[in-house]
Motif scaffolding. Structure first.
Motif, short mmCIF file in Angstrom:
data_model
loop_
_atom_site.label_atom_id
_atom_site.label_comp_id
_atom_site.label_asym_id
_atom_site.label_seq_id
_atom_site.Cartn_x
_atom_site.Cartn_y
_atom_site.Cartn_z
N LEU A 119 -50.87 38.94 52.66
CA LEU A 119 -51.65 39.25 51.46
C LEU A 119 -52.80 40.18 51.79
CD1 LEU A 119 -51.92 35.57 50.14
CD2 LEU A 119 -50.29 37.32 49.38
N ARG A 120 -53.00 41.17 50.95
CA ARG A 120 -54.13 42.05 51.17
C ARG A 120 -55.42 41.23 51.11
NH1 ARG A 120 -55.27 45.95 45.92
NH2 ARG A 120 -56.47 44.43 44.72
N ALA A 121 -56.37 41.55 51.99
CA ALA A 121 -57.61 40.79 52.07
C ALA A 121 -58.83 41.66 51.76
CB ALA A 121 -57.76 40.17 53.46
N GLY A 122 -58.60 42.79 51.10
CA GLY A 122 -59.68 43.70 50.74
C GLY A 122 -59.36 44.38 49.44
N GLY A 145 -48.89 42.57 48.79
CA GLY A 145 -48.42 41.69 49.84
C GLY A 145 -46.91 41.59 49.85
N ALA A 146 -46.41 40.68 50.67
CA ALA A 146 -44.98 40.41 50.75
C ALA A 146 -44.81 39.01 51.31
CB ALA A 146 -44.27 41.42 51.63
N MET A 147 -43.66 38.41 51.07
CA MET A 147 -43.44 37.05 51.55
C MET A 147 -42.00 36.85 51.98
SD MET A 147 -43.32 34.72 48.10
CE MET A 147 -44.41 35.79 47.14
N VAL A 148 -41.81 35.86 52.83
CA VAL A 148 -40.49 35.34 53.17
C VAL A 148 -40.48 33.89 52.73
CG1 VAL A 148 -38.84 34.84 55.01
CG2 VAL A 148 -40.27 36.90 55.14
N VAL A 197 -38.06 38.28 60.64
CA VAL A 197 -38.74 39.35 59.92
C VAL A 197 -40.10 39.59 60.58
CG1 VAL A 197 -39.62 40.15 57.70
CG2 VAL A 197 -37.60 38.68 57.79
N ARG A 198 -40.36 40.85 60.91
CA ARG A 198 -41.64 41.21 61.50
C ARG A 198 -42.37 42.19 60.57
NH1 ARG A 198 -44.09 41.57 66.77
NH2 ARG A 198 -45.53 43.32 66.93
N PHE A 199 -43.57 41.82 60.20
CA PHE A 199 -44.44 42.68 59.42
C PHE A 199 -45.49 43.28 60.36
CE2 PHE A 199 -43.14 39.28 56.50
CZ PHE A 199 -42.66 39.99 55.42
N GLU A 200 -45.63 44.59 60.32
CA GLU A 200 -46.70 45.27 61.05
C GLU A 200 -47.67 45.86 60.03
OE1 GLU A 200 -44.79 48.08 63.57
OE2 GLU A 200 -44.01 46.54 64.95
N VAL A 201 -48.94 45.61 60.24
CA VAL A 201 -49.96 46.08 59.30
C VAL A 201 -50.40 47.48 59.72
CG1 VAL A 201 -52.22 45.62 58.28
CG2 VAL A 201 -50.72 43.70 58.91
N ILE A 202 -50.24 48.43 58.81
CA ILE A 202 -50.65 49.81 59.05
C ILE A 202 -52.13 49.95 58.67
CG2 ILE A 202 -50.22 52.23 58.44
CD1 ILE A 202 -47.35 51.34 57.66
N ASP A 203 -52.92 50.46 59.61
CA ASP A 203 -54.37 50.65 59.39
C ASP A 203 -55.05 49.33 59.03
OD1 ASP A 203 -56.77 51.90 59.26
OD2 ASP A 203 -56.30 53.20 57.57
N PRO A 204 -54.95 48.31 59.90
CA PRO A 204 -55.47 46.98 59.55
C PRO A 204 -56.98 46.91 59.38
CG PRO A 204 -54.83 47.07 61.86
CD PRO A 204 -54.35 48.34 61.23
N LYS A 206 -58.96 49.31 57.99
CA LYS A 206 -59.28 49.82 56.66
C LYS A 206 -58.66 48.97 55.57
CE LYS A 206 -58.87 54.01 53.82
NZ LYS A 206 -58.33 55.40 53.76
N ARG A 207 -57.47 48.43 55.85
CA ARG A 207 -56.71 47.66 54.86
C ARG A 207 -56.37 46.28 55.44
NH1 ARG A 207 -54.79 51.29 51.01
NH2 ARG A 207 -55.08 53.49 51.57
N PRO A 208 -57.35 45.38 55.50
CA PRO A 208 -57.13 44.08 56.13
C PRO A 208 -56.11 43.23 55.39
CG PRO A 208 -59.23 44.09 54.97
CD PRO A 208 -58.72 45.51 54.96
#
Length: 254
Positions: A119-122, A145-148, A197-204, A206-208
């Motif tokens: 989930l986005r935190a910002g 966000g996204a979920m499994v 499933v692997r989620f990688e956060v791009i620019d964590p 700036k976009r927590p």
């Protein structure tokens, strides 16, 4: 099934507290270590908490609704409880295991019976890269966000995010976006239950992003992996004709 050793547990809601007082006076209160069955009084959130708290004991859990929705609960009735428990149909469910790493390098693990959510935190949308079994499947998902989710959890947050309801016997996980902006029309994917499933956060920075496994939250993650853990099993008990399979089918026609 006279003499069944029942351990009652209840949420803090007044209705649940009143119920546990009446039921323990009528049926007694077995110690948790000696119990043959756990009767949980509350709503779905309390059922999840009970499963997490007692899962290592291997004792089946029979819920009675003293909460709101009660999708995982049976109807509340104080009469003939021992007979109802004896005649109940068991359903086995396996949780998801989440592994995540924070931006400070710390790692965390948690189990989720319903779903694992990123989930986005910002104030800005999250940018996520998605791999399935080590293969990149989406280079950038712009979203809230996204979920499994598991089949048992598919009618909860997943369904609210327009994800599919999954029959409990299906060996499938649902990967569902939350308010996807790009790709705009992507509605998610159905994956084999063996998938990781692997989620990688791009620019964590700036976009927590926070990773949440049921009610366990890990903030400022840089990646999270989700897979079904078949080494862990929970047994839920349902009244005949009102099992989880029937509820999942019925929900699709409501």
């Amino acid at each position: 099934m006279s003499g069944t050793r029942i351990h009652f547990t209840a949420s803090g809601a007044p209705e649940a507290q009143e119920a546990i007082a009446r039921l323990t006076a009528r049926y007694g209160q077995a110690g948790l270590q000696q119990a043959q069955v756990i009767v949980a009084l509350g709503g779905d959130g309390f059922m999840l908490a009970t499963l997490h708290a007692t899962g290592a004991l291997g004792v089946p859990v029979y819920g009675m609704n003293r909460g709101t929705v009660g999708f995982l609960m049976n109807a509340y009735d104080e009469e003939g409880l021992e007979a109802r428990v004896a005649e109940a149909d068991p359903t086995q469910i396996n949780p998801l295991r989440m592994r995540a790493e924070g931006s400070d390098g710390t790692r965390a693990e948690a189990l989720a019976i319903n779903e694992v959510s990123l989930l986005r935190a910002g104030p800005q949308a999250a940018h996520l890269r998605i791999h399935v079994d080590g293969r990149e499947r989406m280079d950038e998902l712009i979203c809230d966000g996204a979920m499994v989710c598991t089949p048992a959890g598919s009618t909860a947050y997943n369904y609210s995010a327009h994800g599919p309801i999954i029959p409990v016997g299906a060996a499938i996980l649902a990967l569902t976006p939350i308010s996807a902006f790009r790709p705009r029309r992507w509605r998610g994917a159905l994956l084999p239950i063996t998938a990781t499933v692997r989620f990688e956060v791009i620019d964590p920075h700036k976009r927590p992003v926070a990773a949440v496994a049921d009610n366990v939250e890990v903030r400022d993650v840089i990646w999270a992996e989700v897979s079904s853990d078949e080494t862990v099993s929970h047994t839920l008990l349902f009244d005949p004709g009102h099992g989880l399979e029937e509820r999942l089918i019925r929900e699709q026609f409501s």
